[in-house]
Scaffold this active site. Structure first.
Site, PDB file in Angstrom:
ATOM      1  N   ARG A 230       8.302   6.392  -2.748  1.00  0.00           N
ATOM      2  CA  ARG A 230       8.343   6.451  -1.288  1.00  0.00           C
ATOM      3  C   ARG A 230       9.000   5.206  -0.701  1.00  0.00           C
ATOM      4  O   ARG A 230       9.699   5.283   0.313  1.00  0.00           O
ATOM      5  CB  ARG A 230       6.941   6.633  -0.712  1.00  0.00           C
ATOM      6  CG  ARG A 230       6.971   7.467   0.580  1.00  0.00           C
ATOM      7  CD  ARG A 230       5.587   7.828   1.063  1.00  0.00           C
ATOM      8  NE  ARG A 230       5.019   6.803   1.892  1.00  0.00           N
ATOM      9  CZ  ARG A 230       5.280   6.659   3.188  1.00  0.00           C
ATOM     10  NH1 ARG A 230       6.095   7.495   3.801  1.00  0.00           N
ATOM     11  NH2 ARG A 230       4.745   5.691   3.874  1.00  0.00           N
TER      12      ARG A 230
ATOM     13  N   ARG B 256       4.100  -0.101   8.809  1.00  0.00           N
ATOM     14  CA  ARG B 256       4.920  -1.240   8.387  1.00  0.00           C
ATOM     15  C   ARG B 256       6.082  -1.521   9.332  1.00  0.00           C
ATOM     16  O   ARG B 256       6.701  -2.582   9.240  1.00  0.00           O
ATOM     17  CB  ARG B 256       5.444  -1.004   6.975  1.00  0.00           C
ATOM     18  CG  ARG B 256       4.330  -0.691   5.971  1.00  0.00           C
ATOM     19  CD  ARG B 256       4.848  -0.093   4.695  1.00  0.00           C
ATOM     20  NE  ARG B 256       3.793   0.477   3.866  1.00  0.00           N
ATOM     21  CZ  ARG B 256       3.318   1.705   4.013  1.00  0.00           C
ATOM     22  NH1 ARG B 256       3.799   2.514   4.963  1.00  0.00           N
ATOM     23  NH2 ARG B 256       2.343   2.146   3.242  1.00  0.00           N
TER      24      ARG B 256
ATOM     25  N   ASN C 130       0.830  -1.211   0.000  1.00  0.00           N
ATOM     26  CA  ASN C 130       0.000   0.000   0.000  1.00  0.00           C
ATOM     27  C   ASN C 130       0.862   1.257   0.000  1.00  0.00           C
ATOM     28  O   ASN C 130       0.643   2.178   0.784  1.00  0.00           O
ATOM     29  CB  ASN C 130      -0.944  -0.002   1.203  1.00  0.00           C
ATOM     30  CG  ASN C 130      -2.071   1.000   1.062  1.00  0.00           C
ATOM     31  OD1 ASN C 130      -2.648   1.126  -0.017  1.00  0.00           O
ATOM     32  ND2 ASN C 130      -2.380   1.718   2.109  1.00  0.00           N
TER      33      ASN C 130
ATOM     34  N   LYS D 180       0.966 -11.706  -1.674  1.00  0.00           N
ATOM     35  CA  LYS D 180       1.687 -10.915  -2.673  1.00  0.00           C
ATOM     36  C   LYS D 180       3.123 -10.630  -2.257  1.00  0.00           C
ATOM     37  O   LYS D 180       4.057 -10.802  -3.042  1.00  0.00           O
ATOM     38  CB  LYS D 180       0.909  -9.623  -2.950  1.00  0.00           C
ATOM     39  CG  LYS D 180       1.425  -8.828  -4.125  1.00  0.00           C
ATOM     40  CD  LYS D 180       2.507  -7.870  -3.698  1.00  0.00           C
ATOM     41  CE  LYS D 180       3.054  -7.108  -4.889  1.00  0.00           C
ATOM     42  NZ  LYS D 180       4.113  -6.184  -4.448  1.00  0.00           N
TER      43      LYS D 180
ATOM     44  N   ASP E  61      -0.315  -8.267  -7.870  1.00  0.00           N
ATOM     45  CA  ASP E  61      -0.679  -6.983  -7.274  1.00  0.00           C
ATOM     46  C   ASP E  61      -1.864  -6.404  -8.052  1.00  0.00           C
ATOM     47  O   ASP E  61      -2.416  -7.061  -8.929  1.00  0.00           O
ATOM     48  CB  ASP E  61       0.519  -6.035  -7.316  1.00  0.00           C
ATOM     49  CG  ASP E  61       0.770  -5.543  -8.726  1.00  0.00           C
ATOM     50  OD1 ASP E  61       0.654  -6.357  -9.654  1.00  0.00           O
ATOM     51  OD2 ASP E  61       1.056  -4.356  -8.919  1.00  0.00           O
TER      52      ASP E  61
ATOM     53  N   PRO F 292       3.815 -12.881  -8.470  1.00  0.00           N
ATOM     54  CA  PRO F 292       3.166 -11.888  -7.589  1.00  0.00           C
ATOM     55  C   PRO F 292       1.967 -11.239  -8.274  1.00  0.00           C
ATOM     56  O   PRO F 292       2.072 -10.766  -9.399  1.00  0.00           O
ATOM     57  CB  PRO F 292       4.273 -10.847  -7.347  1.00  0.00           C
ATOM     58  CG  PRO F 292       5.551 -11.550  -7.656  1.00  0.00           C
ATOM     59  CD  PRO F 292       5.222 -12.553  -8.717  1.00  0.00           C
TER      60      PRO F 292
END
Length: 267
Positions: free
Chosen positions: A113, A158, A108, A200, A219, A217
């Site tokens: 970033r 996180r 997310n 994922k 996403d 994966p």
DNA sequence: GTCCAGGTTTTTA
DNA sequence: TAAAAACATGGA
């Protein structure tokens, strides 16, 4: 043995969302850190760089991507188009812990970033290896920390996931070396025992960190791409190199937003 | 101010 | 069980 390295493009490989520690320089070269080594690589010096076994392995030079791309393309015309969009892309052999930790941070979150958070993590907890560059901190080092002590890297919610992963890896409860060779579903389940690692992120760790090339994966981009470009098709149908197919499709989809224009209009 | 970002966990119905 | 909501942060 080929004496010329083919299917290798720096931008396609280092700027396709599989790694977070490489930066394009003004002259088109890439500078980054892997396995505690600083590297600047360009079209001009790459032959020389790839004489070093560390970098040969990192850039997966031992695998014949010409052949894999041809085989995948033969199976599916749409996949052929995706592969032709970035024929120089390779799946790196990243450090397993670095890949796991980086993709925990990616959840997310957006790629710029993620890169910033990873950079701060390295600066604060890695070792300086010269010239303002830092190694990726070991799981052992991060296992000493409490989530609050990660506040400065601004990873948000996180932080506690990073700590959980570091503790399980450092203690050996999750044995990354073993996960490189054990059955894929077992490896996936082991990774998912980490708080903050779902399907994922587990698949990203498998593909990008453990070089499990059959991992795929899924996403948001890949879900959309599969629905639109490969209706009715399952990841398993791409075979033992499904992960490479996934990377072609991911990159192709992200760089061709018009592919989904009709779908967006329909809602 | 609102929305979104290579998701996962927690809460709610 | 399955669908929402919450989760930190920062740029568009």
């Amino acid at each position: 043995m080929k004496n010329q390295i083919t299917s290798f493009d720096l931008e396609q490989t280092l700027d396709c969302g599989q790694c977070f520690r490489w930066d394009k320089q003004g002259d088109g070269s890439y500078t980054g850190v892997a396995f505690g080594q600083i590297l600047n690589i360009s079209a001009e010096n790459r032959e020389e760089v790839l004489r070093d076994q560390l970098w040969r392995n990192y850039f997966d030079i031992g695998l014949d991507y010409d052949e894999i791309r041809a085989a995948l393309s033969k199976e599916d015309a749409v996949l052929a188009r995706a592969a032709d969009f970035a024929p120089g892309m390779r799946i790196l052999n990243q450090d397993p812990w670095e890949a796991l930790c980086s993709f925990i941070i990616s959840q997310n979150n957006n790629i710029p970033r993620v890169k910033g958070i990873v950079a701060r993590l390295c600066t604060q907890f890695g070792d300086e290896i010269g010239d303002g560059y830092y190694s990726f901190p070991t799981a052992e080092r991060l296992a000493e920390l409490k989530p609050e002590e990660l506040a400065d890297i601004r990873s948000g919610f996180r932080a506690k996931y990073i700590c959980s992963a570091a503790q399980k890896v450092a203690s050996g409860e999750v044995d990354l070396a073993y996960l490189k060779t054990c059955p894929l579903t077992q490896a996936r389940e082991a990774l998912m025992t980490i708080h903050g690692v779902g399907p994922k992120v587990a698949d990203c760790a498998l593909l990008y960190g453990l070089h499990r090339l059959e991992a795929f994966p899924m996403d948001v981009w890949m879900k959309r791409a599969m629905q639109t470009l490969f209706p009715g098709k399952l990841p398993e149908s791409f075979g033992q190199y499904a992960g490479i197919a996934q990377q072609y499709i991911f990159h192709y989809s992200r760089n061709n937003p018009t592919l989904f224009a009709a779908e967006d209009k329909a809602g």
